[in-house]
Write a protein that holds these residues in place. Structure first.
Motif, PDB file in Angstrom:
ATOM      1  N   HIS A   1       4.591   2.704   8.605  1.00 27.73           N
ATOM      2  CA  HIS A   1       3.273   3.317   8.517  1.00 27.73           C
ATOM      3  C   HIS A   1       2.266   2.261   8.070  1.00 27.73           C
ATOM      4  CE1 HIS A   1       4.860   7.387   8.961  1.00 27.73           C
ATOM      5  NE2 HIS A   1       5.884   6.933   8.262  1.00 27.73           N
ATOM      6  N   TYR A   2       1.290   1.990   8.911  1.00 30.59           N
ATOM      7  CA  TYR A   2       0.186   1.091   8.589  1.00 30.59           C
ATOM      8  C   TYR A   2      -0.964   1.970   8.119  1.00 30.59           C
ATOM      9  CZ  TYR A   2       2.550  -2.699  11.091  1.00 30.59           C
ATOM     10  OH  TYR A   2       3.443  -3.655  11.505  1.00 30.59           O
ATOM     11  N   GLU A   3      -1.405   1.773   6.891  1.00 33.51           N
ATOM     12  CA  GLU A   3      -2.451   2.602   6.307  1.00 33.51           C
ATOM     13  C   GLU A   3      -3.685   1.742   6.022  1.00 33.51           C
ATOM     14  OE1 GLU A   3      -3.088   5.472   2.416  1.00 33.51           O
ATOM     15  OE2 GLU A   3      -1.269   4.273   2.578  1.00 33.51           O
ATOM     16  N   ILE A   4      -4.861   2.202   6.437  1.00 33.81           N
ATOM     17  CA  ILE A   4      -6.107   1.488   6.168  1.00 33.81           C
ATOM     18  C   ILE A   4      -6.617   1.951   4.799  1.00 33.81           C
ATOM     19  CG2 ILE A   4      -8.422   0.951   6.999  1.00 33.81           C
ATOM     20  CD1 ILE A   4      -6.024   0.212   8.910  1.00 33.81           C
ATOM     21  N   VAL A   5      -6.860   0.978   3.909  1.00 34.63           N
ATOM     22  CA  VAL A   5      -7.249   1.299   2.537  1.00 34.63           C
ATOM     23  C   VAL A   5      -8.331   0.333   2.054  1.00 34.63           C
ATOM     24  CG1 VAL A   5      -4.994   2.261   1.907  1.00 34.63           C
ATOM     25  CG2 VAL A   5      -5.421  -0.167   1.581  1.00 34.63           C
ATOM     26  N   PRO A   6      -9.183   0.795   1.109  1.00 35.16           N
ATOM     27  CA  PRO A   6     -10.106  -0.144   0.459  1.00 35.16           C
ATOM     28  C   PRO A   6      -9.284  -1.171  -0.322  1.00 35.16           C
ATOM     29  CG  PRO A   6     -10.712   2.143  -0.013  1.00 35.16           C
ATOM     30  CD  PRO A   6      -9.360   2.168   0.638  1.00 35.16           C
ATOM     31  N   HIS A   7      -9.716  -2.431  -0.251  1.00 35.53           N
ATOM     32  CA  HIS A   7      -8.935  -3.479  -0.929  1.00 35.53           C
ATOM     33  C   HIS A   7      -9.809  -4.697  -1.188  1.00 35.53           C
ATOM     34  CE1 HIS A   7      -5.469  -5.836  -2.126  1.00 35.53           C
ATOM     35  NE2 HIS A   7      -5.740  -6.736  -1.205  1.00 35.53           N
TER      36      HIS A   7
ATOM     37  N   ALA B   1      -8.280  -3.275   4.035  1.00 32.95           N
ATOM     38  CA  ALA B   1      -7.022  -3.909   4.432  1.00 32.95           C
ATOM     39  C   ALA B   1      -6.132  -2.848   5.047  1.00 32.95           C
ATOM     40  CB  ALA B   1      -6.323  -4.530   3.223  1.00 32.95           C
ATOM     41  N   TYR B   2      -5.069  -3.317   5.701  1.00 29.63           N
ATOM     42  CA  TYR B   2      -4.021  -2.366   6.059  1.00 29.63           C
ATOM     43  C   TYR B   2      -2.838  -2.656   5.156  1.00 29.63           C
ATOM     44  CZ  TYR B   2      -2.061  -6.047   9.129  1.00 29.63           C
ATOM     45  OH  TYR B   2      -1.551  -7.208   9.643  1.00 29.63           O
ATOM     46  N   LYS B   3      -2.054  -1.623   4.939  1.00 32.57           N
ATOM     47  CA  LYS B   3      -0.947  -1.733   4.002  1.00 32.57           C
ATOM     48  C   LYS B   3       0.282  -1.088   4.626  1.00 32.57           C
ATOM     49  CE  LYS B   3      -0.620   1.352   0.370  1.00 32.57           C
ATOM     50  NZ  LYS B   3      -0.607   1.847  -1.004  1.00 32.57           N
ATOM     51  N   VAL B   4       1.429  -1.732   4.463  1.00 35.47           N
ATOM     52  CA  VAL B   4       2.723  -1.180   4.860  1.00 35.47           C
ATOM     53  C   VAL B   4       3.560  -1.150   3.594  1.00 35.47           C
ATOM     54  CG1 VAL B   4       4.766  -1.467   6.305  1.00 35.47           C
ATOM     55  CG2 VAL B   4       2.525  -2.154   7.189  1.00 35.47           C
ATOM     56  N   ASP B   5       3.974   0.052   3.209  1.00 32.46           N
ATOM     57  CA  ASP B   5       4.628   0.245   1.910  1.00 32.46           C
ATOM     58  C   ASP B   5       3.685  -0.274   0.820  1.00 32.46           C
ATOM     59  OD1 ASP B   5       6.900   1.506   2.958  1.00 32.46           O
ATOM     60  OD2 ASP B   5       7.884  -0.410   3.327  1.00 32.46           O
TER      61      ASP B   5
ATOM     62  N   THR C   1     -14.874  -4.927   7.243  1.00 29.28           N
ATOM     63  CA  THR C   1     -15.175  -3.541   7.608  1.00 29.28           C
ATOM     64  C   THR C   1     -13.886  -2.754   7.847  1.00 29.28           C
ATOM     65  OG1 THR C   1     -15.228  -3.899  10.001  1.00 29.28           O
ATOM     66  CG2 THR C   1     -17.281  -4.315   8.789  1.00 29.28           C
ATOM     67  N   HIS C   2     -14.036  -1.446   7.744  1.00 28.17           N
ATOM     68  CA  HIS C   2     -12.935  -0.536   8.055  1.00 28.17           C
ATOM     69  C   HIS C   2     -12.482  -0.747   9.500  1.00 28.17           C
ATOM     70  CE1 HIS C   2     -11.188   3.318   9.360  1.00 28.17           C
ATOM     71  NE2 HIS C   2     -10.757   3.418   8.116  1.00 28.17           N
ATOM     72  N   GLY C   3     -13.430  -0.900  10.410  1.00 26.82           N
ATOM     73  CA  GLY C   3     -13.110  -1.101  11.826  1.00 26.82           C
ATOM     74  C   GLY C   3     -12.307  -2.365  12.078  1.00 26.82           C
ATOM     75  N   ASP C   4     -12.646  -3.439  11.370  1.00 24.13           N
ATOM     76  CA  ASP C   4     -11.889  -4.690  11.521  1.00 24.13           C
ATOM     77  C   ASP C   4     -10.450  -4.518  11.033  1.00 24.13           C
ATOM     78  OD1 ASP C   4     -14.130  -5.970  12.546  1.00 24.13           O
ATOM     79  OD2 ASP C   4     -14.626  -6.970  10.644  1.00 24.13           O
ATOM     80  N   ALA C   5     -10.290  -3.834   9.901  1.00 20.73           N
ATOM     81  CA  ALA C   5      -8.942  -3.598   9.369  1.00 20.73           C
ATOM     82  C   ALA C   5      -8.149  -2.693  10.303  1.00 20.73           C
ATOM     83  CB  ALA C   5      -9.016  -2.982   7.972  1.00 20.73           C
ATOM     84  N   LEU C   6      -8.798  -1.684  10.863  1.00 20.58           N
ATOM     85  CA  LEU C   6      -8.132  -0.772  11.792  1.00 20.58           C
ATOM     86  C   LEU C   6      -7.678  -1.516  13.047  1.00 20.58           C
ATOM     87  CD1 LEU C   6      -7.257   2.049  12.645  1.00 20.58           C
ATOM     88  CD2 LEU C   6      -9.613   2.457  13.418  1.00 20.58           C
TER      89      LEU C   6
ATOM     90  N   VAL D   1      -0.290   4.196  12.770  1.00 23.70           N
ATOM     91  CA  VAL D   1      -1.458   3.701  12.060  1.00 23.70           C
ATOM     92  C   VAL D   1      -2.267   4.889  11.563  1.00 23.70           C
ATOM     93  CG1 VAL D   1      -3.585   2.359  12.228  1.00 23.70           C
ATOM     94  CG2 VAL D   1      -1.541   1.604  13.475  1.00 23.70           C
ATOM     95  N   ASP D   2      -2.483   4.937  10.243  1.00 20.85           N
ATOM     96  CA  ASP D   2      -3.325   5.961   9.623  1.00 20.85           C
ATOM     97  C   ASP D   2      -4.662   5.302   9.357  1.00 20.85           C
ATOM     98  OD1 ASP D   2      -4.611   7.822   8.077  1.00 20.85           O
ATOM     99  OD2 ASP D   2      -3.170   7.786   6.446  1.00 20.85           O
ATOM    100  N   ASP D   3      -5.699   5.711  10.091  1.00 23.59           N
ATOM    101  CA  ASP D   3      -6.975   5.000   9.983  1.00 23.59           C
ATOM    102  C   ASP D   3      -7.757   5.337   8.722  1.00 23.59           C
ATOM    103  OD1 ASP D   3      -8.291   7.394  10.447  1.00 23.59           O
ATOM    104  OD2 ASP D   3      -9.103   6.809  12.372  1.00 23.59           O
ATOM    105  N   GLY D   4      -7.249   6.246   7.913  1.00 22.12           N
ATOM    106  CA  GLY D   4      -7.911   6.531   6.645  1.00 22.12           C
ATOM    107  C   GLY D   4      -9.329   7.022   6.810  1.00 22.12           C
ATOM    108  N   ALA D   5      -9.612   7.721   7.916  1.00 25.06           N
ATOM    109  CA  ALA D   5     -10.973   8.167   8.223  1.00 25.06           C
ATOM    110  C   ALA D   5     -11.579   8.978   7.091  1.00 25.06           C
ATOM    111  CB  ALA D   5     -10.968   8.982   9.524  1.00 25.06           C
ATOM    112  N   ASP D   6     -10.743   9.685   6.338  1.00 30.67           N
ATOM    113  CA  ASP D   6     -11.284  10.480   5.243  1.00 30.67           C
ATOM    114  C   ASP D   6     -11.685   9.604   4.051  1.00 30.67           C
ATOM    115  OD1 ASP D   6      -8.613   9.840   4.789  1.00 30.67           O
ATOM    116  OD2 ASP D   6      -8.191  11.668   3.670  1.00 30.67           O
ATOM    117  N   ALA D   7     -11.283   8.301   4.078  1.00 25.77           N
ATOM    118  CA  ALA D   7     -11.621   7.402   2.978  1.00 25.77           C
ATOM    119  C   ALA D   7     -12.946   6.683   3.216  1.00 25.77           C
ATOM    120  CB  ALA D   7     -10.505   6.367   2.784  1.00 25.77           C
TER     121      ALA D   7
END
Length: 85
Positions: free
Chosen positions: A5-11, A16-20, A29-34, A78-84
């Protein structure tokens, strides 16, 4: 089958994207990380040679080397974290 699971998160002042518990580099930007997460997830699924040697660090800081089948690839999501946003 393993699912990564690739998760987009503030970092670190960006996104950034995060796995585990492992973070990618920081993106402006969120778009670049996605886009980077989608690219990494797609490449993760590509079959390679018959066997490959991988090196990785475990959560305790120990390094391991393994020989793995190049065609035994995990599924990715990939979870784009749109709610974040």
């Amino acid at each position: 089958m393993v699912v990564l699971h690739y998760e987009i998160v503030p970092h670190d002042g960006g996104w950034a994207y995060k796995v585990d518990d492992v973070y990618s580099e920081t993106f402006a930007t969120h778009g670049d990380a996605l886009a980077a997460a989608r690219d990494a997830a797609e490449r993760q699924q590509l079959a390679d040679e018959d066997t490959a040697t991988i090196t990785y660090e475990d959560p305790n800081g120990r390094w391991h080397e393994e020989i793995v089948s190049g065609d035994d690839r995990p599924q990715t999501e990939v979870d784009d974290g749109a709610d974040a946003q």
